[in-house]
Design an enzyme around this catalytic site. Structure first.
Site, PDB file in Angstrom:
ATOM      1  CG  HIS A 193      48.115  66.864  22.315  1.00 11.29           C
ATOM      2  ND1 HIS A 193      48.702  67.917  21.667  1.00 11.29           N
ATOM      3  CD2 HIS A 193      47.064  67.381  23.024  1.00 11.29           C
ATOM      4  CE1 HIS A 193      48.048  69.030  21.966  1.00 11.29           C
ATOM      5  NE2 HIS A 193      47.054  68.734  22.782  1.00 11.29           N
ATOM      6  CB  CYS A 233      43.021  67.778  23.282  1.00  3.46           C
ATOM      7  SG  CYS A 233      44.084  69.032  24.018  1.00  3.46           S
TER       8      CYS A 233
END
Length: 342
Positions: free
Chosen positions: A242, A130
């Site tokens: 994130h 990710c």
């Protein structure tokens, strides 16, 4: 005519997001199966607003006649069942780390290296980590302009990267802190509520964590084998989204306005860079969105040809589920995903 699609790990956070995105993007589905471990067999998951799927047992599922398998069950499970599905003629797009660095398995971010799909030999395509995905989407247009020499990145990674259990732990610890109950770490090595943990995945011999190693080797495989990357990966008390603080050193002199223009035009990137209070994107604001958001773009005067920026993205969407679906869409566009059912 559409495709027969099996979603593996359908009861997990990424699996549910895959089902949601397939419906949102009107992926051409004729038949769809939700698969998970035996303990989840019979549970129900949503596919769109009106359709509910009964979860089937992955262990006994026959992939013969299925066109596409979108896998997100954990690396050890993919190691067993992804090759089994591929051997049955089903094209596998795997979200786990199991196959990423195998030389005959393409590691793909469609905005960056879709052509790598043409080199698939095993009916298995790997979805990157990710934190790597959002980074290379932002780096690609800059690399094309100025040629990257070195990247130093610090990540601030949401607990959703550790699955539903990680999200539950943050919630429970925060609640316990407010009412004075004891806080016991279970999914993480230390308390995550109101804290930061500079440790994601296991430690390696050189002192790096495997998450940091993944970012380096995956970036080189996707973007350019000559790019050097050093990462420090930190788990932060954010549920989803994130963030990355990135400093890049280039081979060629950097022009800030050319960099801005390239990022504005780049697929998968949204440049939101206003030099004023609130003129940047935070992880809270990127939840549910598809792009990698770039802010705080500025020259780094401490290195030759340096540029720094801030990047955020929804790690469950672009960092996992969306990228997997986009890989499938790219395969269709390149005529690489035949309809076996036809």
């Amino acid at each position: 005519m559409g495709y027969r699609v099996a979603v593996v790990g359908a009861t997990g956070a990424v699996g549910r997001e895959i089902l949601k995105i397939l419906h949102e993007r009107e992926f051409p589905v004729d038949d769809i199966a939700a698969l998970a471990s035996g303990r989840s067999t019979g549970r129900e998951v949503s596919y769109g607003d009106k359709r509910v799927l009964k979860v089937q047992n992955l262990e006994t599922f026959d992939f013969t006649g299925w066109d596409l398998g979108l896998f997100s069950p954990g690396a050890s499970v993919s190691a067993v069942h992804a090759p089994r599905a591929a051997a049955a003629g089903c094209t596998v797009i795997d979200n786990t780390s199991q196959f990423r660095m195998e030389p005959d398995v393409p590691l793909v971010v469609p905005e960056v290296n879709a052509d790598a799909l043409k080199k698939a030999r095993r009916r298995i395509i790997a979805n990157p980590n990710c934190s790597t995905i959002q980074l290379v989407v932002a780096l690609k247009p800059l690399h094309d302009l100025f040629t990257i020499r070195r990247v130093v990145v610090s990540t601030y990674q949401a607990v959703a990267g550790a699955g539903k259990e990680g999200m539950d732990e943050l919630f429970n610890q925060a609640k316990a802190s407010f009412v004075g109950d004891p806080v016991k770490p279970e999914q993480f090595t230390k308390q995550i509520a109101f804290n930061c943990i500079p440790h994601i995945d296991r430690f390696m011999d050189d002192g790096s964590t495997k998450e940091e190693w993944k970012m380096a080797v995956e970036t080189r495989k996707i973007l350019d084998p000559d790019v050097k990357l050093f990462a420090t990966c930190v788990r932060v008390p954010v549920f989803v989204g994130h963030s990355e603080a990135v400093s890049v050193e280039f081979e060629e002199p950097v022009d800030l306005e050319r960099a801005r223009a390239a990022l504005r035009e780049a697929p998968g990137v949204v440049l939101h860079d206003q030099r004023e209070d609130g003129g940047y994107v935070t992880p809270l604001e990127c939840v549910g969105e598809d792009a990698s958001y770039v802010s705080r773009l500025r020259i780094d005067p401490t290195v030759e040809n340096g540029l720094a920026f801030w990047c955020v993205s929804d790690n469950l969407r672009k960092g996992a589920a969306l990228n997997a679906v986009q890989i499938a869409e790219a395969m269709i566009a390149l005529d690489l995903l035949p309809r076996r059912a036809a």
